[in-house]
Design a protein around this motif. Structure first.
Motif, PDB file in Angstrom:
ATOM      1  N   LEU A   1       0.677  -1.394   0.014  1.00  0.00           N
ATOM      2  CA  LEU A   1      -0.112   0.264  -0.002  1.00  0.00           C
ATOM      3  C   LEU A   1       0.712   1.337   0.228  1.00  0.00           C
ATOM      4  O   LEU A   1       0.182   2.779  -0.182  1.00  0.00           O
ATOM      5  CB  LEU A   1      -0.975   0.105   1.338  1.00  0.00           C
ATOM      6  N   MET A   2       1.745   1.046   0.189  1.00  0.00           N
ATOM      7  CA  MET A   2       3.022   2.515   0.897  1.00  0.00           C
ATOM      8  C   MET A   2       3.256   3.626  -0.358  1.00  0.00           C
ATOM      9  O   MET A   2       3.025   4.687  -1.243  1.00  0.00           O
ATOM     10  CB  MET A   2       4.058   2.153   1.065  1.00  0.00           C
ATOM     11  N   ASP A   3       3.409   2.853  -2.048  1.00  0.00           N
ATOM     12  CA  ASP A   3       3.204   3.257  -3.160  1.00  0.00           C
ATOM     13  C   ASP A   3       2.702   3.406  -4.134  1.00  0.00           C
ATOM     14  O   ASP A   3       1.389   2.633  -4.484  1.00  0.00           O
ATOM     15  CB  ASP A   3       4.211   2.966  -4.244  1.00  0.00           C
ATOM     16  N   HIS A   4       1.469   4.938  -3.881  1.00  0.00           N
ATOM     17  CA  HIS A   4       0.001   4.828  -4.946  1.00  0.00           C
ATOM     18  C   HIS A   4       0.117   4.916  -6.382  1.00  0.00           C
ATOM     19  O   HIS A   4      -0.754   4.154  -6.754  1.00  0.00           O
ATOM     20  CB  HIS A   4      -0.791   6.227  -4.163  1.00  0.00           C
ATOM     21  N   SER A   5       1.528   4.637  -6.128  1.00  0.00           N
ATOM     22  CA  SER A   5       1.302   4.611  -8.257  1.00  0.00           C
ATOM     23  C   SER A   5       1.705   2.891  -8.939  1.00  0.00           C
ATOM     24  O   SER A   5       1.212   2.506  -9.710  1.00  0.00           O
ATOM     25  CB  SER A   5       2.771   5.273  -8.882  1.00  0.00           C
ATOM     26  N   ILE A   6       1.871   2.276  -7.815  1.00  0.00           N
ATOM     27  CA  ILE A   6       1.752   0.783  -7.666  1.00  0.00           C
ATOM     28  C   ILE A   6       0.923   0.302  -7.026  1.00  0.00           C
ATOM     29  O   ILE A   6       1.206  -1.536  -6.958  1.00  0.00           O
ATOM     30  CB  ILE A   6       3.323   0.276  -8.214  1.00  0.00           C
ATOM     31  N   TYR A   7       0.036   0.343  -6.318  1.00  0.00           N
ATOM     32  CA  TYR A   7      -0.226  -0.381  -5.307  1.00  0.00           C
ATOM     33  C   TYR A   7      -1.478  -2.031  -6.128  1.00  0.00           C
ATOM     34  O   TYR A   7      -1.577  -2.499  -5.539  1.00  0.00           O
ATOM     35  CB  TYR A   7      -0.933   0.742  -4.373  1.00  0.00           C
ATOM     36  N   LEU A   8      -2.035  -1.248  -7.110  1.00  0.00           N
ATOM     37  CA  LEU A   8      -3.511  -1.688  -7.927  1.00  0.00           C
ATOM     38  C   LEU A   8      -2.246  -2.470  -8.196  1.00  0.00           C
ATOM     39  O   LEU A   8      -2.393  -4.367  -7.799  1.00  0.00           O
ATOM     40  CB  LEU A   8      -4.033  -0.710  -8.881  1.00  0.00           C
ATOM     41  N   LYS A   9      -0.984  -2.696  -8.225  1.00  0.00           N
ATOM     42  CA  LYS A   9      -0.359  -4.192  -9.335  1.00  0.00           C
ATOM     43  C   LYS A   9      -0.071  -5.333  -8.168  1.00  0.00           C
ATOM     44  O   LYS A   9       0.194  -6.202  -8.382  1.00  0.00           O
ATOM     45  CB  LYS A   9       1.253  -3.285  -9.962  1.00  0.00           C
ATOM     46  N   MET A  10       0.473  -4.599  -6.394  1.00  0.00           N
ATOM     47  CA  MET A  10       0.913  -5.544  -5.935  1.00  0.00           C
ATOM     48  C   MET A  10      -0.410  -6.196  -5.378  1.00  0.00           C
ATOM     49  O   MET A  10      -0.773  -7.001  -5.236  1.00  0.00           O
ATOM     50  CB  MET A  10       1.060  -4.188  -4.605  1.00  0.00           C
ATOM     51  N   PHE A  11      -1.709  -5.952  -6.165  1.00  0.00           N
ATOM     52  CA  PHE A  11      -2.634  -6.465  -5.678  1.00  0.00           C
ATOM     53  C   PHE A  11      -3.326  -7.142  -7.273  1.00  0.00           C
ATOM     54  O   PHE A  11      -4.736  -7.427  -6.728  1.00  0.00           O
ATOM     55  CB  PHE A  11      -3.943  -6.369  -4.681  1.00  0.00           C
ATOM     56  N   GLY A  12      -2.760  -7.297  -7.687  1.00  0.00           N
ATOM     57  CA  GLY A  12      -2.662  -8.154  -9.039  1.00  0.00           C
ATOM     58  C   GLY A  12      -3.691  -7.204  -9.782  1.00  0.00           C
ATOM     59  O   GLY A  12      -4.744  -8.268 -10.845  1.00  0.00           O
ATOM     60  N   VAL A  13      -4.088  -5.891 -10.111  1.00  0.00           N
ATOM     61  CA  VAL A  13      -5.058  -5.387 -10.184  1.00  0.00           C
ATOM     62  C   VAL A  13      -4.046  -4.248 -12.007  1.00  0.00           C
ATOM     63  O   VAL A  13      -3.157  -4.295 -11.277  1.00  0.00           O
ATOM     64  CB  VAL A  13      -5.276  -4.747  -9.210  1.00  0.00           C
ATOM     65  N   ARG A  14      -4.167  -5.008 -12.954  1.00  0.00           N
ATOM     66  CA  ARG A  14      -3.233  -4.000 -13.649  1.00  0.00           C
ATOM     67  C   ARG A  14      -4.015  -2.841 -14.575  1.00  0.00           C
ATOM     68  O   ARG A  14      -3.218  -1.831 -15.051  1.00  0.00           O
ATOM     69  CB  ARG A  14      -2.583  -4.927 -15.128  1.00  0.00           C
ATOM     70  N   GLU A  15      -5.113  -2.838 -14.242  1.00  0.00           N
ATOM     71  CA  GLU A  15      -5.513  -1.738 -14.775  1.00  0.00           C
ATOM     72  C   GLU A  15      -7.175  -1.309 -13.937  1.00  0.00           C
ATOM     73  O   GLU A  15      -7.781  -2.521 -14.214  1.00  0.00           O
ATOM     74  CB  GLU A  15      -6.200  -1.510 -16.415  1.00  0.00           C
ATOM     75  N   CYS A  16      -7.324  -0.716 -13.442  1.00  0.00           N
ATOM     76  CA  CYS A  16      -8.829  -0.106 -12.426  1.00  0.00           C
ATOM     77  C   CYS A  16      -9.508   0.027 -13.592  1.00  0.00           C
ATOM     78  O   CYS A  16      -9.137   0.962 -14.575  1.00  0.00           O
ATOM     79  CB  CYS A  16      -8.656   0.633 -12.177  1.00  0.00           C
ATOM     80  N   PRO A  17     -11.055  -0.134 -13.329  1.00  0.00           N
ATOM     81  CA  PRO A  17     -11.533   0.164 -14.658  1.00  0.00           C
ATOM     82  C   PRO A  17     -11.754   2.201 -14.191  1.00  0.00           C
ATOM     83  O   PRO A  17     -11.997   2.268 -13.453  1.00  0.00           O
ATOM     84  CB  PRO A  17     -13.073  -0.217 -14.288  1.00  0.00           C
ATOM     85  N   ALA A  18     -12.503   2.305 -16.064  1.00  0.00           N
ATOM     86  CA  ALA A  18     -12.318   4.368 -15.867  1.00  0.00           C
ATOM     87  C   ALA A  18     -13.557   4.471 -14.494  1.00  0.00           C
ATOM     88  O   ALA A  18     -13.708   5.447 -14.117  1.00  0.00           O
ATOM     89  CB  ALA A  18     -12.102   4.756 -17.069  1.00  0.00           C
ATOM     90  N   SER A  19     -14.527   3.183 -15.064  1.00  0.00           N
ATOM     91  CA  SER A  19     -15.446   3.960 -13.822  1.00  0.00           C
ATOM     92  C   SER A  19     -15.539   4.184 -12.285  1.00  0.00           C
ATOM     93  O   SER A  19     -15.975   4.821 -11.934  1.00  0.00           O
ATOM     94  CB  SER A  19     -16.770   3.525 -14.366  1.00  0.00           C
ATOM     95  N   LEU A  20     -14.497   3.564 -12.251  1.00  0.00           N
ATOM     96  CA  LEU A  20     -14.362   3.301 -10.981  1.00  0.00           C
ATOM     97  C   LEU A  20     -13.669   3.878 -10.516  1.00  0.00           C
ATOM     98  O   LEU A  20     -12.810   3.907  -9.212  1.00  0.00           O
ATOM     99  CB  LEU A  20     -13.616   2.086 -10.531  1.00  0.00           C
ATOM    100  N   ASN A  21     -11.613   4.512 -11.204  1.00  0.00           N
ATOM    101  CA  ASN A  21     -10.980   5.372 -10.663  1.00  0.00           C
ATOM    102  C   ASN A  21     -11.048   6.182  -9.261  1.00  0.00           C
ATOM    103  O   ASN A  21      -9.950   6.130  -8.426  1.00  0.00           O
ATOM    104  CB  ASN A  21     -10.161   5.638 -11.750  1.00  0.00           C
ATOM    105  N   VAL A  22     -11.610   7.196  -9.376  1.00  0.00           N
ATOM    106  CA  VAL A  22     -11.905   8.017  -8.677  1.00  0.00           C
ATOM    107  C   VAL A  22     -12.239   8.160  -7.227  1.00  0.00           C
ATOM    108  O   VAL A  22     -11.884   8.722  -6.248  1.00  0.00           O
ATOM    109  CB  VAL A  22     -13.092   9.238  -9.182  1.00  0.00           C
ATOM    110  N   LEU A  23     -13.213   6.691  -7.159  1.00  0.00           N
ATOM    111  CA  LEU A  23     -13.930   6.647  -6.197  1.00  0.00           C
ATOM    112  C   LEU A  23     -12.880   5.506  -5.016  1.00  0.00           C
ATOM    113  O   LEU A  23     -12.943   5.681  -3.684  1.00  0.00           O
ATOM    114  CB  LEU A  23     -15.528   5.790  -6.453  1.00  0.00           C
ATOM    115  N   LEU A  24     -11.759   4.528  -5.373  1.00  0.00           N
ATOM    116  CA  LEU A  24     -11.282   3.731  -5.441  1.00  0.00           C
ATOM    117  C   LEU A  24     -10.489   5.007  -4.645  1.00  0.00           C
ATOM    118  O   LEU A  24      -9.216   4.309  -3.426  1.00  0.00           O
ATOM    119  CB  LEU A  24     -10.708   2.725  -6.135  1.00  0.00           C
ATOM    120  N   ASP A  25      -9.406   6.342  -5.523  1.00  0.00           N
ATOM    121  CA  ASP A  25      -8.695   6.576  -5.426  1.00  0.00           C
ATOM    122  C   ASP A  25      -9.198   7.111  -4.226  1.00  0.00           C
ATOM    123  O   ASP A  25      -8.793   7.491  -3.464  1.00  0.00           O
ATOM    124  CB  ASP A  25      -8.446   7.565  -6.420  1.00  0.00           C
ATOM    125  N   LYS A  26     -10.273   7.409  -3.214  1.00  0.00           N
ATOM    126  CA  LYS A  26     -10.875   8.920  -2.365  1.00  0.00           C
ATOM    127  C   LYS A  26     -10.927   7.639  -1.786  1.00  0.00           C
ATOM    128  O   LYS A  26     -10.168   7.416   0.142  1.00  0.00           O
ATOM    129  CB  LYS A  26     -12.087   8.568  -2.750  1.00  0.00           C
TER     130      LYS A  26
END
Length: 669
Positions: A571-596
């Protein structure tokens, strides 16, 4: 679909096996070793008189003893003898005159398990079966099968014998009443681990096959003695019955007197209908429908063979883990008054909150987004320190785990899933916030405890937070309300509140626990549930990826502390945390709320919160809840009117620490 996949934090010694028991010998041995280890410190000695008191059988026992004296004496006359490692069975006397014994000993044979069972089985059958001459001593309610050479149907499990329900068609674990295990050596002290593992394995299979169980009895023949092992949710309780064999071939009145009570006591237990010994309903005949009475504290329910108003079908059971002891829940898809529903029958310690009480309170405060309870009640108030309760709940759709456990989605599906997860974040956050506002903390947010279903024609998703069985009340709930609930649902308020606080650091589903709970924090609050919600969303996104992605670092099955350390690094690095949980790309419709949600959980100002938990004293969050309200859309309007008349919850208060041992061996339903 309503599901419950949560487990306590520490589950060492647990494993999954097929419900059929079709396993390799090595797996069978490992399972039984795990069962024995799990039960090693969960054994209790129990006197027969105390067993009668606990089961409220004293009056029935007195009546039985008066009416069955001669028939018990006849049984004793036919008991075998064990002398110098040899066993002598009895047979009708060849030459006897009036006043002489009606039976004599036959030729000796070496004392083996097979010989022990062979000599005892005819006596057991006389206790439970009819005979042509009408000499049975019970109604023909049960039927004995020798399984020394034949496995129980559908399994490779071979108890030495099983007493089955006589009206059931097949000799399977679903029809088993009492299992029997025989050993040559007398065991006066602690039962050998191997024997305990075997008997526990039989009990586990019966628990798995029979959701109306209150306990599982196993008859243990050890040398010339017999004991009864009662496998309950609290562990096992050993009841010494006494000698079953003469010590010499010269039958004396004194020896016969020593055998009388053991045979009398066993015969009495075998005379009882299932609802008085091992079940909360009569299962003499197969039961697929149950009718629950309306009183909240009743333990009386009735089976039926044809559907009627108010009856619940239990034939469609949901697969889930069954443990050898401690907490247990059975789930069924069913209908209630023409509505799709789920039935949950669960066992919890009496010093923990009944789930019925949590749902009762939530409903009284008008919290939306939780399952509606059609009917609920206590089935067993206190049996060996555990209670049984039932809940009939509305069908809330599929869990996140089920919805995303399918082949990877295409790009259009990914965007739809993004909108679904948007709804999950918004609605679940609102529900948890509203619950905490009125004094309830869920403590077990997982992919199995958030349910979704598509709104009819609206294109929107209905999101529910389900399974509140590990929830706790917070200090903001008025004492008078707690006392009212304690009276209604029959629990000791002081001990329950203390124990729930003490379980803050060990309650939940490990893969979705917050970092500070994994680090055994003595404090717990809504931010821990929100961190669990973050992992639920990341888990769903990972499940959308191709199988080739494999298990990412963020979802490795590790020890608690190791997982906490890995999670902090992920979780420490915001720029790569999704990849650390196996997510290559977040759906565009989810990006903003997931970031919050990520920033709410991981940061307070510029402080990265998870790493602060490593300092020993857990980092305290400020009471500013505006970011939480922003994500949750400000909460539920219908709730806010009710919540405003109570004080805020403040759920990060301290609580005493406690620990919980392994739950032991499990079996998949």
């Amino acid at each position: 679909m309503l599901s419950h996949t949560s487990t306590p934090k520490r589950t060492s010694g647990s494993a999954n096996v097929p419900a059929t028991g079709v396993v390799e010998d090595k797996e069978l041995e490992e399972r039984r070793n795990a069962i024995a280890k799990s039960l090693a410190n969960a054994g209790h000695n129990l006197g027969f008189d105390k067993l009668l008191r606990l089961l409220k059988l004293n009056a029935d026992y007195a009546t039985f003893g008066t009416s069955m004296r001669q028939k018990i004496a006849d049984l004793v006359e036919q008991a075998p003898a064990v002398v110098d490692r040899k066993i002598y069975s009895t047979r009708p006397a060849r030459h006897s005159s009036e006043g002489d014994p009606a039976y004599e000993f036959g030729s000796p044979q070496p004392l083996t398990e097979k010989a022990l069972v062979s000599c005892f089985a005819p006596l057991l059958e006389k206790m439970i079966c009819s005979s042509d001459d009408g000499s049975q001593i019970m109604p023909p309610r049960y039927d004995f099968h020798d399984h020394q050479n034949t496995a129980v149907s559908g399994t490779r499990i071979k108890p030495d014998g099983v007493v089955y329900y006589g009206q059931h068609r097949s000799p399977v674990f679903k029809s088993a009443h009492i299992a029997l295990e025989a050993k040559v050596s007398q065991c006066d002290g602690q039962v050998p681990a191997k024997h305990l593992g075997q008997m526990g394995d039989y009990a586990l299979h019966i628990w798995n096959a029979q959701p109306t169980r209150t306990f599982v009895p196993v008859l243990y023949l050890h040398g010339p003695f017999m004991s009864l092992f009662i496998f309950a949710r609290s562990g096992y309780h050993r009841v010494e019955l006494g000698a079953m064999c003469y010590k010499s071939c010269a039958k004396t009145r004194a020896e016969a007197g020593k055998l009388y009570m053991p045979y009398n006591d066993l015969a009495f237990l075998l005379s009882l209908p299932p609802q008085m010994f091992g079940h909360f309903v009569d299962v003499s005949a197969p039961v697929d429908l149950l009718n629950f009475s309306d009183e909240p504290l009743t333990k009386t329910i009735a089976g039926a063979s044809a559907e009627k108003d108010g009856y619940v079908d239990i034939s469609d059971r949901i697969k889930r883990r069954v443990h050898i002891h401690r907490r247990l829940a059975y789930l069924f898809r069913t209908r209630f008054e023409s509505k799709r529903a789920f039935l949950k029958i669960s066992w919890t310690p009496i010093n923990r909150l009944p789930e019925c009480a949590i749902y009762d309170y939530i409903a009284s405060r008008g919290i939306s987004g939780v399952p509606q309870v059609f009917k609920s009640g206590i089935l067993v108030k206190d049996l060996f320190g555990y209670r049984a309760e039932y809940l009939i709940l509305e069908d809330c759709g599929q869990t996140i785990d089920e919805h995303f456990s399918r082949p990877s989605a295409n790009e259009d599906d990914r965007d739809d899933c993004g909108r679904l997860l948007n709804a999950v974040i918004t609605r679940a956050t609102s529900i948890l916030d509203c619950a905490e506002t009125v004094g309830v903390l869920h403590r077990d947010i997982s992919a199995g405890n958030i349910a979704v279903q598509s709104g009819r024609g609206s294109g929107e998703w209905d999101v529910r937070v389900i399974d509140w069985g590990y929830a706790k009340f917070l200090p903001s709930v008025p004492t008078e309300k707690l006392e009212e609930l304690a009276t209604k649902w029959s629990f000791d308020l002081e001990s329950v509140i203390k124990n729930e606080d003490g379980h803050d650091s060990i309650t939940g589903t490990p893969l979705f626990m917050s970092t500070r709970v994994l680090l055994s924090s003595k404090r717990r609050g809504i931010f821990d549930d929100l961190e669990s919600l973050l992992y639920v969303v990341l888990y769903a996104l990972w499940k959308m990826e191709p199988a080739s992605v494999g298990t990412p670092d963020g979802f490795l099955h590790l020890s608690d502390r190791s997982l906490a350390l890995v999670r902090i690094a992920c979780l420490m690095d915001h720029s790569i945390y999704l990849k650390m949980f196996g997510v290559r790309e977040c759906p565009a419709s989810l990006n903003v709320l997931l970031d919050k949600l990520y920033r709410l959980v991981c940061y307070e100002g510029s402080t990265f919160v998870p790493v602060k938990h490593l300092a020993g004293k857990m980092f305290e969050r400020t009471p500013d809840r505006s970011p939480l309200k922003e994500i949750g859309g400000g909460g539920s309007p219908d709730l806010k009117r009710k919540a405003d008349d109570g004080s805020g919850a403040g759920s990060d208060g301290g609580s005493p620490s406690d620990s919980q041992g392994a739950r032991g061996m499990v079996i998949d339903a």
